[in-house]
Write an enzyme that holds these catalytic residues in place. Structure first.
Site, PDB file in Angstrom:
ATOM      1  N   ASP A  43      39.486  31.975  31.524  1.00 39.87           N
ATOM      2  CA  ASP A  43      39.116  30.915  32.462  1.00 39.87           C
ATOM      3  C   ASP A  43      40.328  30.034  32.712  1.00 39.87           C
ATOM      4  OD1 ASP A  43      36.077  29.775  33.320  1.00 39.87           O
ATOM      5  OD2 ASP A  43      37.698  28.319  33.494  1.00 39.87           O
ATOM      6  N   VAL A  70      42.701  33.607  37.947  1.00 39.13           N
ATOM      7  CA  VAL A  70      42.525  34.992  38.401  1.00 39.13           C
ATOM      8  C   VAL A  70      43.172  35.256  39.747  1.00 39.13           C
ATOM      9  CG1 VAL A  70      40.406  35.322  37.066  1.00 39.13           C
ATOM     10  CG2 VAL A  70      40.254  34.537  39.450  1.00 39.13           C
ATOM     11  N   ASN A  96      33.638  37.967  36.993  1.00 41.57           N
ATOM     12  CA  ASN A  96      32.691  36.922  37.348  1.00 41.57           C
ATOM     13  C   ASN A  96      33.312  35.700  38.014  1.00 41.57           C
ATOM     14  OD1 ASN A  96      30.151  35.124  36.864  1.00 41.57           O
ATOM     15  ND2 ASN A  96      31.801  34.100  35.755  1.00 41.57           N
ATOM     16  N   TYR A 170      32.334  32.449  51.075  1.00 38.35           N
ATOM     17  CA  TYR A 170      31.512  32.868  49.944  1.00 38.35           C
ATOM     18  C   TYR A 170      30.643  34.060  50.327  1.00 38.35           C
ATOM     19  CZ  TYR A 170      28.520  32.420  45.821  1.00 38.35           C
ATOM     20  OH  TYR A 170      27.834  32.665  44.656  1.00 38.35           O
ATOM     21  N   LYS A 174      31.064  37.846  48.736  1.00 39.22           N
ATOM     22  CA  LYS A 174      29.989  38.417  47.921  1.00 39.22           C
ATOM     23  C   LYS A 174      29.435  39.697  48.556  1.00 39.22           C
ATOM     24  CE  LYS A 174      30.173  35.433  44.604  1.00 39.22           C
ATOM     25  NZ  LYS A 174      30.691  35.850  43.279  1.00 39.22           N
ATOM     26  N   THR A 205      24.606  25.981  37.981  1.00 40.72           N
ATOM     27  CA  THR A 205      25.954  26.212  37.460  1.00 40.72           C
ATOM     28  C   THR A 205      26.899  25.161  38.016  1.00 40.72           C
ATOM     29  OG1 THR A 205      26.709  27.650  39.255  1.00 40.72           O
ATOM     30  CG2 THR A 205      25.462  28.693  37.460  1.00 40.72           C
TER      31      THR A 205
END
Length: 278
Positions: A43, A70, A96, A170, A174, A205
């Site tokens: 992370d 990442v 993820n 987004y 996805k 989240t």
């Protein structure tokens, strides 16, 4: 050990989870570690990562933290290669890590197709799509050597159907990772490497700076449009994560599994037009 326990046995296997310091990534890491796997938690948030690694180690879990952005593909590759080299194997990848792409058109016209922030769009593509693809690319050679592995990507029901609360970057990313998972599943099946996508619905989240947590009106909207009538907690994804990683999921590959309280089962989920910013 009973036959049922053997199906879910992942003791001594090695997993790497990106975006592991909060939300669904933390739930994935906990699901693996609490069931005996060795987990490399990756992370960008060094503080949160250190806190959760220490907490899990205190309970006897075998975990380590690696601080990595990442979107820095060299750093991502080093994190994955390093995990495989330190432990001599890599069994599971949970790709993820993700970010929001700013607002959608629900509540905020800044997310409209003629107004959305192109930089936020590109950032979502870089992190949610490209980094996911490249994480798979970097993990696969280690899995091919042993002809074994399970790869799980975090998609979204926003990659399956329109979700006006989400920004264009987004939903685009996805949708892309769903097809990446399907194509990789076909290619990697001869190597006994399974690839599946989890498509969460509304979970509490920190994505989008925890916008869902901070805006009770959005929580209520999602709850009202979900057959189960509520928004999920991250812990509720652990069972699915364990299924997909473990021998219990040995015949599952190329699947896109919604975990959404039934949201994708209904043809209409409330009247969005009542909420769209004009």
């Amino acid at each position: 050990m009973t036959k049922l326990a053997q199906l879910f046995d992942i003791k001594g296997h090695v997993a790497i989870v990106t975006g592991a310091a909060s939300g669904l990534g933390l739930a994935y890491a906990e699901a693996m570690a609490e069931n005996g796997a060795i987990v490399v938690m990756a992370d960008l948030n060094a503080g949160a990562l250190s806190e959760h690694v220490a907490r899990l180690k205190a309970t006897g879990c075998a975990v380590e933290g690696v601080v990595v952005d990442v979107s820095d593909l060299g750093a991502l590759r080093s994190a994955i290669d390093g995990a495989a080299e330190r432990y001599g194997r890599l069994d599971y990848l949970f790709a993820n890590a993700g970010v929001s792409a700013g607002p959608g058109t629900l509540f905020n016209q800044d997310g409209a197709i003629d107004q959305f922030d192109v930089q936020l769009y590109q950032r979502a593509i870089d992190i949610n799509q490209t980094a996911t693809l490249m994480a798979i690319r970097y993990a696969v050679p280690h899995m091919k050597r042993r002809k074994y592995g399970s790869i799980v990507v975090t998609a979204s029901i926003a990659g399956i159907q329109a979700e006006p609360v989400c920004g264009y970057g987004y939903v685009a990313a996805k949708a892309a990772v769903i097809n990446i998972a399907k194509q990789a599943a076909v290619e990697l099946a001869p190597f006994n490497i399974r690839v599946n996508a989890i498509a969460p619905g509304p979970f509490l989240t920190n994505i989008g700076d925890g916008r869902l947590k901070r805006q009770p009106e959005i929580v209520k909207l999602f709850a009202d449009m979900t057959p189960l009538g509520r928004v999920a907690q991250p812990e509720e994804i652990k069972g699915l994560a364990l299924l997909l990683a473990s021998p219990a999921g040995s015949y599952l590959t190329g699947a896109v599994i919604p975990i959404d309280g039934g949201a994708t089962c209904v043809s209409t989920r409330g009247n969005y037009s009542d909420h769209v910013a004009r």
